[in-house]
Design an enzyme around this catalytic site. Structure first.
Site, PDB file in Angstrom:
ATOM      1  N   LYS A  62      15.511  -1.227   5.128  1.00 15.83           N
ATOM      2  CA  LYS A  62      15.543   0.084   5.808  1.00 15.83           C
ATOM      3  C   LYS A  62      16.751   0.119   6.749  1.00 15.83           C
ATOM      4  CE  LYS A  62      11.480   0.261   3.964  1.00 15.83           C
ATOM      5  NZ  LYS A  62      11.200   0.902   2.715  1.00 15.83           N
ATOM      6  N   ASP A  74       8.558  -3.875  -0.050  1.00 16.21           N
ATOM      7  CA  ASP A  74       8.970  -2.510   0.304  1.00 16.21           C
ATOM      8  C   ASP A  74       8.343  -2.174   1.663  1.00 16.21           C
ATOM      9  OD1 ASP A  74      10.032   0.064  -0.044  1.00 16.21           O
ATOM     10  OD2 ASP A  74       8.240   0.796  -1.066  1.00 16.21           O
ATOM     11  N   ALA A  78       0.831  -1.215   0.000  1.00 13.99           N
ATOM     12  CA  ALA A  78       0.000   0.000   0.000  1.00 13.99           C
ATOM     13  C   ALA A  78       0.869   1.272   0.000  1.00 13.99           C
ATOM     14  CB  ALA A  78      -0.904  -0.002   1.245  1.00 13.99           C
ATOM     15  N   PRO A  79       0.429   2.325  -0.674  1.00  7.26           N
ATOM     16  CA  PRO A  79      -0.856   2.485  -1.375  1.00  7.26           C
ATOM     17  C   PRO A  79      -0.897   1.885  -2.788  1.00  7.26           C
ATOM     18  CG  PRO A  79       0.395   4.535  -1.456  1.00  7.26           C
ATOM     19  CD  PRO A  79       1.205   3.587  -0.613  1.00  7.26           C
ATOM     20  N   GLY A  80       0.244   1.341  -3.281  1.00  7.32           N
ATOM     21  CA  GLY A  80       0.119   0.591  -4.535  1.00  7.32           C
ATOM     22  C   GLY A  80       0.991   1.056  -5.689  1.00  7.32           C
ATOM     23  N   GLY A  81       2.015   1.871  -5.406  1.00  9.32           N
ATOM     24  CA  GLY A  81       2.913   2.322  -6.495  1.00  9.32           C
ATOM     25  C   GLY A  81       3.614   1.145  -7.175  1.00  9.32           C
ATOM     26  N   ASP A 122      -1.001  -6.105   2.402  1.00  7.38           N
ATOM     27  CA  ASP A 122      -0.733  -4.947   3.273  1.00  7.38           C
ATOM     28  C   ASP A 122      -1.953  -4.747   4.177  1.00  7.38           C
ATOM     29  OD1 ASP A 122      -0.153  -2.229   4.308  1.00  7.38           O
ATOM     30  OD2 ASP A 122       1.346  -2.179   2.728  1.00  7.38           O
TER      31      ASP A 122
END
Ligand SMILES: C[S@@+](CC[C@H](N)C(=O)[O-])C[C@H]1O[C@@H](n2cnc3c(N)ncnc32)[C@H](O)[C@@H]1O
Length: 356
Positions: free
Chosen positions: A311, A281, A225-228, A244
């Site tokens: 990260k 991600d 999310a949000p879905g890129g 997600d």
């Protein structure tokens, strides 16, 4: 001072060969790029030109051999470099421009070739206009030269970095600079209705790692999310399962090729070898992410690819990355490349293939 002689004698009168480079990393990561160079070359002398980002580095080797070694080791944090073959210091802008033009005109290998001009400058540079205006001024000076100009796909790149009244320049093949973008700053056009800026990370990974996403059929997108990333995978023609607990953008949900599981990645189950590509991600601690993703690797077919962001919430990123890579290797993944992309902020991207 104009062209720099790379060969000089040290105190012991033995011939010493050095080369100098302008090296660039993502903001705050130049010390790690420097550490990568130190591990490769032992001694590395450097001067900070932009704090945390741009360094003037001296390496104990000649230019070609230094570049070959750097390319062979595919650095994670060193985003871009160019050799310093021309330096001008303390001159007026007009004098520096003229000397730079004659340095370029004297390079016989440029005859009949296509040249790209890439210019960067610090805010306190004595060239007060934009870098773009300086680029135009250089191209105007070189208007009579026997070569053409192009932005991309040129034979050679003239790179210039202006810091205060220091001018550093060099001519190299784009491939030897680690990126054919000025300073490695890869730019994508924001699309109308683009779901998230995160999409740029996967677009950059596609280009940087040379991945052809159209050969895949079924993708698993963890932390979607949000879905890129999901929208990118759908555009490449894949069927996508997105996981997600957060909401996906309504524009992505309309696709008949998308299955959205609004769940935590720890709660989902799939068939063995169901997917041929897995992307993740997820905004979570890298060790937890590695645990969750390795726990789902049964669903990735042998030979399948994985693109995962890690990260860097840790004080020692190099050790942390090594730990995460070891977890994936123990789970049957082979790391093809680990790289901090321009669109990665405090993270790196791993590109892996499942071999068992
Ligand atoms: C940086 S965003 C992903 C952006 C996405 N790649 C895109 O292109 O729009 C990180 C996402 O990870 C999700 N996330 C965090 N922990 C998760 C978990 N345990 N399982 C699934 N998703 C998780 C968050 O809800 C968040 O939506």
């Amino acid at each position: 001072m104009n062209e720099i002689d790379e060969h000089f004698r040290g105190n012991d009168e033995q011939p010493t060969v050095n080369s100098r480079f302008i090296c660039t990393a993502n903001h705050g990561f130049a010390p790690y790029a420097q550490e990568e160079l130190r591990r490769l070359f032992g001694s590395v002398k450097s001067t900070v030109l932009v704090a945390g980002e741009v360094l003037l580095v001296t390496l104990p080797d000649e230019t070609i051999s230094a570049v070959d070694q750097i390319k062979a080791h595919a650095p994670m944090f060193l985003r871009h470099l160019f050799p310093v073959q021309f330096q001008e210091e303390g001159s007026s802008v007009e004098a520096a421009l003229s000397r730079l033009a004659s340095f370029v005109m004297n390079r016989s290998e440029l005859q009949g070739q296509i040249l790209s001009v890439q210019v960067r400058k610090t805010n306190d540079s004595h060239w007060e206009e934009s870098a773009g205006a300086l680029k135009q001024a250089i191209m105007d000076k070189l208007a009579d030269a026997a070569f053409d100009f192009a932005v991309r796909g040129a034979d050679f790149v003239l790179s210039l970095f202006v810091a205060k009244d220091f001018w550093y320049a060099g001519i190299s093949r784009a491939d030897d600079n680690l990126s054919d973008w000025s300073g490695g700053a890869v730019r994508f056009q924001k699309e109308e209705g683009q779901v998230s800026r995160a999409k740029f990370k996967l677009l950059e990974a596609e280009a940087a790692f040379g991945i052809d996403f159209t050969v895949f059929r079924k993708a698993l997108d963890i932390g979607a999310a949000p879905g890129g990333w999901t929208s990118f995978l759908l555009e490449r023609g894949l069927q996508v399962t997105a996981v997600d607990p957060a909401r996906m953008d309504s524009s992505v949900l309309q696709s008949p090729r998308l299955t959205f599981l609004r769940k935590n990645a720890g709660e989902v189950k799939f068939r063995d070898s169901e997917f041929d590509v897995l992307v993740c991600d997820m905004s979570w601690s890298p060790k937890q992410m590695a645990k969750l993703v390795t726990g789902l690797l049964y669903s990735l077919a042998r030979g399948g690819s994985a693109i995962v962001t890690v990260k860097l919430m840790h004080k020692k990123p190099l050790a942390l990355i090594q730990d995460v890579i070891s977890s994936f290797e123990q789970a049957g993944m082979q790391v093809q490349q680990a790289k901090q992309l321009f669109h990665n902020r405090d993270e790196i991207t791993l590109y892996m293939i499942k071999y068992s």
